[in-house]
Write a protein that holds these residues in place. Sequence first.
Motif, PDB file in Angstrom:
ATOM      1  N   GLY A 173       0.829  -1.204   0.000  1.00 36.60           N
ATOM      2  CA  GLY A 173       0.000   0.000   0.000  1.00 36.60           C
ATOM      3  C   GLY A 173       0.857   1.245   0.000  1.00 36.60           C
ATOM      4  N   ASP A 174       0.229   2.416  -0.226  1.00 40.17           N
ATOM      5  CA  ASP A 174       1.003   3.657  -0.299  1.00 40.17           C
ATOM      6  C   ASP A 174       0.783   4.570   0.908  1.00 40.17           C
ATOM      7  OD1 ASP A 174      -1.541   4.482  -0.801  1.00 40.17           O
ATOM      8  OD2 ASP A 174      -1.122   5.363  -2.767  1.00 40.17           O
ATOM      9  N   ARG A 175      -0.012   4.090   1.903  1.00 42.24           N
ATOM     10  CA  ARG A 175      -0.209   4.878   3.125  1.00 42.24           C
ATOM     11  C   ARG A 175      -0.143   3.969   4.346  1.00 42.24           C
ATOM     12  NH1 ARG A 175      -1.870  10.061   2.521  1.00 42.24           N
ATOM     13  NH2 ARG A 175      -2.366  10.124   4.745  1.00 42.24           N
ATOM     14  N   THR A 176       0.467   4.459   5.417  1.00 42.69           N
ATOM     15  CA  THR A 176       0.448   3.753   6.693  1.00 42.69           C
ATOM     16  C   THR A 176       0.759   4.731   7.818  1.00 42.69           C
ATOM     17  OG1 THR A 176       1.311   1.845   7.937  1.00 42.69           O
ATOM     18  CG2 THR A 176       2.893   3.057   6.609  1.00 42.69           C
ATOM     19  N   GLY A 178      -0.600   7.330   8.733  1.00 45.73           N
ATOM     20  CA  GLY A 178      -0.688   8.722   8.318  1.00 45.73           C
ATOM     21  C   GLY A 178       0.476   9.186   7.463  1.00 45.73           C
ATOM     22  N   LEU A 179       1.367   8.262   7.110  1.00 51.90           N
ATOM     23  CA  LEU A 179       2.504   8.592   6.246  1.00 51.90           C
ATOM     24  C   LEU A 179       2.149   8.280   4.796  1.00 51.90           C
ATOM     25  CD1 LEU A 179       5.320   6.951   8.401  1.00 51.90           C
ATOM     26  CD2 LEU A 179       4.815   9.400   8.226  1.00 51.90           C
ATOM     27  N   GLN A 180       2.619   9.131   3.886  1.00 56.01           N
ATOM     28  CA  GLN A 180       2.357   8.960   2.463  1.00 56.01           C
ATOM     29  C   GLN A 180       3.636   8.524   1.761  1.00 56.01           C
ATOM     30  OE1 GLN A 180      -0.558   9.346   0.461  1.00 56.01           O
ATOM     31  NE2 GLN A 180       0.850   8.358  -0.978  1.00 56.01           N
ATOM     32  N   ALA A 181       3.568   7.398   1.072  1.00 56.19           N
ATOM     33  CA  ALA A 181       4.726   6.913   0.329  1.00 56.19           C
ATOM     34  C   ALA A 181       5.007   7.808  -0.867  1.00 56.19           C
ATOM     35  CB  ALA A 181       4.474   5.485  -0.137  1.00 56.19           C
ATOM     36  N   THR A 182       6.270   7.889  -1.236  1.00 57.69           N
ATOM     37  CA  THR A 182       6.647   8.565  -2.470  1.00 57.69           C
ATOM     38  C   THR A 182       6.513   7.575  -3.621  1.00 57.69           C
ATOM     39  OG1 THR A 182       8.976   7.909  -2.350  1.00 57.69           O
ATOM     40  CG2 THR A 182       8.332   9.926  -1.177  1.00 57.69           C
ATOM     41  N   GLN A 185       8.706   4.502  -3.302  1.00 59.12           N
ATOM     42  CA  GLN A 185       8.677   3.720  -2.057  1.00 59.12           C
ATOM     43  C   GLN A 185       8.881   2.225  -2.276  1.00 59.12           C
ATOM     44  OE1 GLN A 185       8.535   5.001   1.177  1.00 59.12           O
ATOM     45  NE2 GLN A 185       9.191   2.900   1.584  1.00 59.12           N
ATOM     46  N   PRO A 210       9.562   8.256   2.877  1.00 59.71           N
ATOM     47  CA  PRO A 210       8.172   8.728   2.869  1.00 59.71           C
ATOM     48  C   PRO A 210       7.996   9.964   3.712  1.00 59.71           C
ATOM     49  CG  PRO A 210       8.372   6.596   3.991  1.00 59.71           C
ATOM     50  CD  PRO A 210       9.705   6.934   3.449  1.00 59.71           C
ATOM     51  N   SER A 211       6.948  10.724   3.411  1.00 57.94           N
ATOM     52  CA  SER A 211       6.677  11.967   4.132  1.00 57.94           C
ATOM     53  C   SER A 211       5.595  11.757   5.168  1.00 57.94           C
ATOM     54  CB  SER A 211       6.254  13.059   3.153  1.00 57.94           C
ATOM     55  OG  SER A 211       5.131  12.637   2.410  1.00 57.94           O
TER      56      SER A 211
END
Length: 211
Positions: A173-176, A178-182, A185, A210-211
């Motif tokens: 997945g691209d979120r975990t 509350g962090l957003q993958a670039t 990732q 990730p941000s």
Amino acid sequence: MPRSSSAVERLIADPTGRQPRADARRNVERLVVAARTAIAEIGADASAHEIAARAGVGIGTFYRRIPSREALLLAVLEEVLDSMAEAGDRALAGSDPWRSLADFALAYVGLRAESRGLCEALGGARAEELTRALAALRERFRLLVERAQAAGAMRTDIAWQDVPFLLASVTAGDRTLGLQATGDQWRRTLRVLLDGLRTGTPGPLPGTAPS
């Protein structure tokens, strides 16, 4: 592995040996391209109407040129899985066992990251229909892992069957939290995973955190 037939060739195959008209073949080619993108974006159960719309043809043309929606989806999924197995064969032809495994892992995870439907198929959707293609892919995994281990380039306490599960986790997945993958990732995650399998010096991490 001998080169597999394409999805188009499977769909237009005629037991009498007759060749389809040029316009009929073009329509099948358009439907295969549309099905591939629909499978990637929507999943392995993309509808006939969705695929026909993407191909720019009517639903009547769809069913005149394609035996069934199921046949089209199966042909496209088989073609993608066969392309993965062929990538495994190219990797096996390389002289560096670790680089071969790492290059194959990159191609495999990259395709998983691009296609929702492919992930569904690899996870068991349509498993009975895809038995041959999945078995061929498993064999490439086994050969690549065992060759890297025999060369002393990979941990020997890892079974080859572990590796497909590990690679599947890279595109979870691209979120975990509350962090957003670039966009990079999955490449970073794959690099960490490969370094965990490898004996020797870790490689540099691609992309940014990730941000």
